[in-house]
Write a protein that holds these residues in place. Structure first.
Motif, PDB file in Angstrom:
ATOM      1  N   VAL A 255       9.752  -3.421   1.289  1.00  8.67           N
ATOM      2  CA  VAL A 255       8.697  -3.380   0.276  1.00  8.67           C
ATOM      3  C   VAL A 255       9.166  -4.200  -0.925  1.00  8.67           C
ATOM      4  O   VAL A 255      10.137  -3.843  -1.589  1.00  8.67           O
ATOM      5  CB  VAL A 255       8.409  -1.923  -0.164  1.00  8.67           C
ATOM      6  CG1 VAL A 255       7.354  -1.897  -1.253  1.00  8.67           C
ATOM      7  CG2 VAL A 255       7.981  -1.082   1.023  1.00  8.67           C
ATOM      8  N   PRO A 256       8.494  -5.319  -1.215  1.00  6.27           N
ATOM      9  CA  PRO A 256       8.852  -6.085  -2.414  1.00  6.27           C
ATOM     10  C   PRO A 256       8.354  -5.350  -3.654  1.00  6.27           C
ATOM     11  O   PRO A 256       7.198  -4.939  -3.717  1.00  6.27           O
ATOM     12  CB  PRO A 256       8.138  -7.424  -2.217  1.00  6.27           C
ATOM     13  CG  PRO A 256       7.098  -7.187  -1.175  1.00  6.27           C
ATOM     14  CD  PRO A 256       7.459  -5.946  -0.423  1.00  6.27           C
TER      15      PRO A 256
ATOM     16  N   PRO B 173       5.480   4.099 -15.614  1.00  9.69           N
ATOM     17  CA  PRO B 173       5.842   2.676 -15.569  1.00  9.69           C
ATOM     18  C   PRO B 173       7.215   2.405 -14.950  1.00  9.69           C
ATOM     19  O   PRO B 173       7.418   1.390 -14.316  1.00  9.69           O
ATOM     20  CB  PRO B 173       5.812   2.250 -17.033  1.00  9.69           C
ATOM     21  CG  PRO B 173       4.837   3.177 -17.660  1.00  9.69           C
ATOM     22  CD  PRO B 173       5.032   4.492 -16.949  1.00  9.69           C
ATOM     23  N   SER B 174       8.174   3.324 -15.141  1.00 10.03           N
ATOM     24  CA  SER B 174       9.518   3.044 -14.641  1.00 10.03           C
ATOM     25  C   SER B 174       9.892   3.879 -13.417  1.00 10.03           C
ATOM     26  O   SER B 174      11.051   3.933 -13.039  1.00 10.03           O
ATOM     27  CB  SER B 174      10.541   3.290 -15.744  1.00 10.03           C
ATOM     28  OG  SER B 174      10.522   4.654 -16.119  1.00 10.03           O
ATOM     29  N   GLU B 175       8.913   4.536 -12.777  1.00 13.51           N
ATOM     30  CA  GLU B 175       9.197   5.321 -11.574  1.00 13.51           C
ATOM     31  C   GLU B 175       8.024   5.222 -10.609  1.00 13.51           C
ATOM     32  O   GLU B 175       6.876   5.190 -11.028  1.00 13.51           O
ATOM     33  CB  GLU B 175       9.430   6.782 -11.943  1.00 13.51           C
ATOM     34  CG  GLU B 175       9.873   7.637 -10.779  1.00 13.51           C
ATOM     35  CD  GLU B 175      10.173   9.056 -11.199  1.00 13.51           C
ATOM     36  OE1 GLU B 175       9.283   9.907 -11.022  1.00 13.51           O
ATOM     37  OE2 GLU B 175      11.272   9.296 -11.716  1.00 13.51           O
ATOM     38  N   ALA B 176       8.335   5.183  -9.334  1.00 12.60           N
ATOM     39  CA  ALA B 176       7.279   5.062  -8.332  1.00 12.60           C
ATOM     40  C   ALA B 176       7.679   5.805  -7.070  1.00 12.60           C
ATOM     41  O   ALA B 176       8.855   6.048  -6.821  1.00 12.60           O
ATOM     42  CB  ALA B 176       7.028   3.596  -8.017  1.00 12.60           C
ATOM     43  N   SER B 177       6.673   6.159  -6.279  1.00 13.88           N
ATOM     44  CA  SER B 177       6.894   6.790  -4.982  1.00 13.88           C
ATOM     45  C   SER B 177       6.682   5.753  -3.893  1.00 13.88           C
ATOM     46  O   SER B 177       5.721   4.996  -3.923  1.00 13.88           O
ATOM     47  CB  SER B 177       5.902   7.934  -4.767  1.00 13.88           C
ATOM     48  OG  SER B 177       6.128   8.954  -5.697  1.00 13.88           O
ATOM     49  N   LEU B 178       7.578   5.754  -2.931  1.00 12.13           N
ATOM     50  CA  LEU B 178       7.464   4.865  -1.779  1.00 12.13           C
ATOM     51  C   LEU B 178       7.198   5.737  -0.564  1.00 12.13           C
ATOM     52  O   LEU B 178       8.006   6.598  -0.226  1.00 12.13           O
ATOM     53  CB  LEU B 178       8.753   4.071  -1.593  1.00 12.13           C
ATOM     54  CG  LEU B 178       8.795   3.088  -0.445  1.00 12.13           C
ATOM     55  CD1 LEU B 178       7.764   1.977  -0.659  1.00 12.13           C
ATOM     56  CD2 LEU B 178      10.171   2.484  -0.311  1.00 12.13           C
ATOM     57  N   THR B 179       6.055   5.549   0.078  1.00  7.47           N
ATOM     58  CA  THR B 179       5.700   6.393   1.212  1.00  7.47           C
ATOM     59  C   THR B 179       5.865   5.701   2.557  1.00  7.47           C
ATOM     60  O   THR B 179       5.880   6.363   3.572  1.00  7.47           O
ATOM     61  CB  THR B 179       4.243   6.905   1.098  1.00  7.47           C
ATOM     62  OG1 THR B 179       3.377   5.790   0.939  1.00  7.47           O
ATOM     63  CG2 THR B 179       4.098   7.831  -0.084  1.00  7.47           C
ATOM     64  N   SER B 180       5.998   4.407   2.583  1.00  6.05           N
ATOM     65  CA  SER B 180       6.194   3.735   3.864  1.00  6.05           C
ATOM     66  C   SER B 180       7.664   3.832   4.272  1.00  6.05           C
ATOM     67  O   SER B 180       8.544   3.816   3.421  1.00  6.05           O
ATOM     68  CB  SER B 180       5.745   2.282   3.789  1.00  6.05           C
ATOM     69  OG  SER B 180       6.478   1.598   2.811  1.00  6.05           O
ATOM     70  N   SER B 181       7.907   3.937   5.560  1.00  2.60           N
ATOM     71  CA  SER B 181       9.274   4.089   6.053  1.00  2.60           C
ATOM     72  C   SER B 181       9.701   2.876   6.863  1.00  2.60           C
ATOM     73  O   SER B 181       8.918   2.304   7.597  1.00  2.60           O
ATOM     74  CB  SER B 181       9.369   5.331   6.941  1.00  2.60           C
ATOM     75  OG  SER B 181       9.039   6.474   6.211  1.00  2.60           O
ATOM     76  N   ASN B 182      10.978   2.536   6.747  1.00  5.20           N
ATOM     77  CA  ASN B 182      11.590   1.443   7.505  1.00  5.20           C
ATOM     78  C   ASN B 182      10.829   0.131   7.383  1.00  5.20           C
ATOM     79  O   ASN B 182      10.690  -0.608   8.352  1.00  5.20           O
ATOM     80  CB  ASN B 182      11.743   1.839   8.979  1.00  5.20           C
ATOM     81  CG  ASN B 182      12.776   2.923   9.161  1.00  5.20           C
ATOM     82  OD1 ASN B 182      13.824   2.894   8.528  1.00  5.20           O
ATOM     83  ND2 ASN B 182      12.467   3.887   9.996  1.00  5.20           N
TER      84      ASN B 182
ATOM     85  N   ALA C 116       0.815  -1.221   0.000  1.00  4.19           N
ATOM     86  CA  ALA C 116       0.000   0.000   0.000  1.00  4.19           C
ATOM     87  C   ALA C 116       0.844   1.264   0.000  1.00  4.19           C
ATOM     88  O   ALA C 116       0.370   2.324  -0.389  1.00  4.19           O
ATOM     89  CB  ALA C 116      -0.922   0.003   1.217  1.00  4.19           C
ATOM     90  N   GLY C 117       2.119   1.205   0.414  1.00  8.78           N
ATOM     91  CA  GLY C 117       2.971   2.380   0.455  1.00  8.78           C
ATOM     92  C   GLY C 117       3.619   2.713  -0.860  1.00  8.78           C
ATOM     93  O   GLY C 117       4.461   3.586  -0.942  1.00  8.78           O
ATOM     94  N   PHE C 118       3.215   2.048  -1.916  1.00  4.57           N
ATOM     95  CA  PHE C 118       3.872   2.172  -3.215  1.00  4.57           C
ATOM     96  C   PHE C 118       2.890   2.745  -4.223  1.00  4.57           C
ATOM     97  O   PHE C 118       1.788   2.237  -4.376  1.00  4.57           O
ATOM     98  CB  PHE C 118       4.317   0.765  -3.636  1.00  4.57           C
ATOM     99  CG  PHE C 118       5.086   0.693  -4.912  1.00  4.57           C
ATOM    100  CD1 PHE C 118       6.467   0.755  -4.896  1.00  4.57           C
ATOM    101  CD2 PHE C 118       4.452   0.541  -6.124  1.00  4.57           C
ATOM    102  CE1 PHE C 118       7.197   0.654  -6.058  1.00  4.57           C
ATOM    103  CE2 PHE C 118       5.158   0.440  -7.292  1.00  4.57           C
ATOM    104  CZ  PHE C 118       6.546   0.505  -7.262  1.00  4.57           C
ATOM    105  N   THR C 119       3.270   3.826  -4.888  1.00  2.00           N
ATOM    106  CA  THR C 119       2.418   4.419  -5.914  1.00  2.00           C
ATOM    107  C   THR C 119       3.229   4.587  -7.188  1.00  2.00           C
ATOM    108  O   THR C 119       4.293   5.208  -7.163  1.00  2.00           O
ATOM    109  CB  THR C 119       1.909   5.812  -5.478  1.00  2.00           C
ATOM    110  OG1 THR C 119       1.301   5.698  -4.209  1.00  2.00           O
ATOM    111  CG2 THR C 119       0.930   6.379  -6.473  1.00  2.00           C
ATOM    112  N   SER C 120       2.744   4.043  -8.296  1.00  2.00           N
ATOM    113  CA  SER C 120       3.467   4.145  -9.556  1.00  2.00           C
ATOM    114  C   SER C 120       3.183   5.495 -10.202  1.00  2.00           C
ATOM    115  O   SER C 120       2.049   5.858 -10.443  1.00  2.00           O
ATOM    116  CB  SER C 120       3.050   3.012 -10.488  1.00  2.00           C
ATOM    117  OG  SER C 120       3.787   3.089 -11.683  1.00  2.00           O
TER     118      SER C 120
END
Length: 167
Positions: A137-138, A125-134, A118-122
């Motif tokens: 994330v597969p 296609p080749s770039e994404a934001s990761l909002t979860s910390s520590n 859920a912490g991953f937003t595309s």
């Protein structure tokens, strides 16, 4: 003579007692030593798993497209862990190992990142934001090779470089 010796010894003893240093209790002094520092944003990438290219179903228009999604192909993956919001990007290596008669100028490469986390937003296609910390994330990594000319028979080997950069 003994009297003089006794008198001298007495004066020596009296002088030693009179001039002996006094013992004083010392008061302890304390002073804290401060430490400061800043922990920067850090990302770690671990556990890379290779993917496999397979040909798209021959009954489709894309029958000449190696892809890691169709049957016969398999997504690669990597684990990303960042201590702050981050951007994850994927870039396909410009120097693949391909058959000699393959014309790389007629091909288009596309890497895609995806995750069920859920912490991953595309973003693209080749770039994404990761909002979860520590948190580990597969991230699934897919590769698609498109060519305007038929692909020659042989082994195709590409590297997709994944980068995680703190925001």
């Amino acid at each position: 003579m003994i009297r003089r010796l006794a008198l001298t010894a007495g004066f020596a003893l009296l002088g030693a007692v009179a001039f002996a240093p006094n013992a004083h209790a010392q008061v302890a002094d304390t002073e804290p030593v401060p430490f400061t520092g800043t922990v920067g944003s850090v990302c770690t990438l671990s556990n890379p798993q290779p993917g496999t290219l397979g040909l798209v179903d021959v009954n489709t228009l894309d029958s000449n497209v190696p892809d890691s999604d169709p049957s016969g192909g398999m997504s690669g993956s990597i684990t990303v862990n960042c201590n702050s919001n981050s951007i994850i990007s994927a870039v396909v290596d410009e120097n693949p190992e391909v058959p000699e008669d393959f014309d790389v100028t007629t091909s288009t490469l596309a890497a895609t990142l995806s995750s069920a986390n859920a912490g991953f937003t595309s973003n693209t296609p080749s770039e994404a934001s990761l909002t979860s910390s520590n948190t580990d994330v597969p991230v699934d990594v897919d590769l698609r090779v498109e060519s305007t000319t038929p692909l020659p028979e042989g082994r195709y080997e590409y590297n997709v470089t994944v980068t995680a950069s703190p925001n």
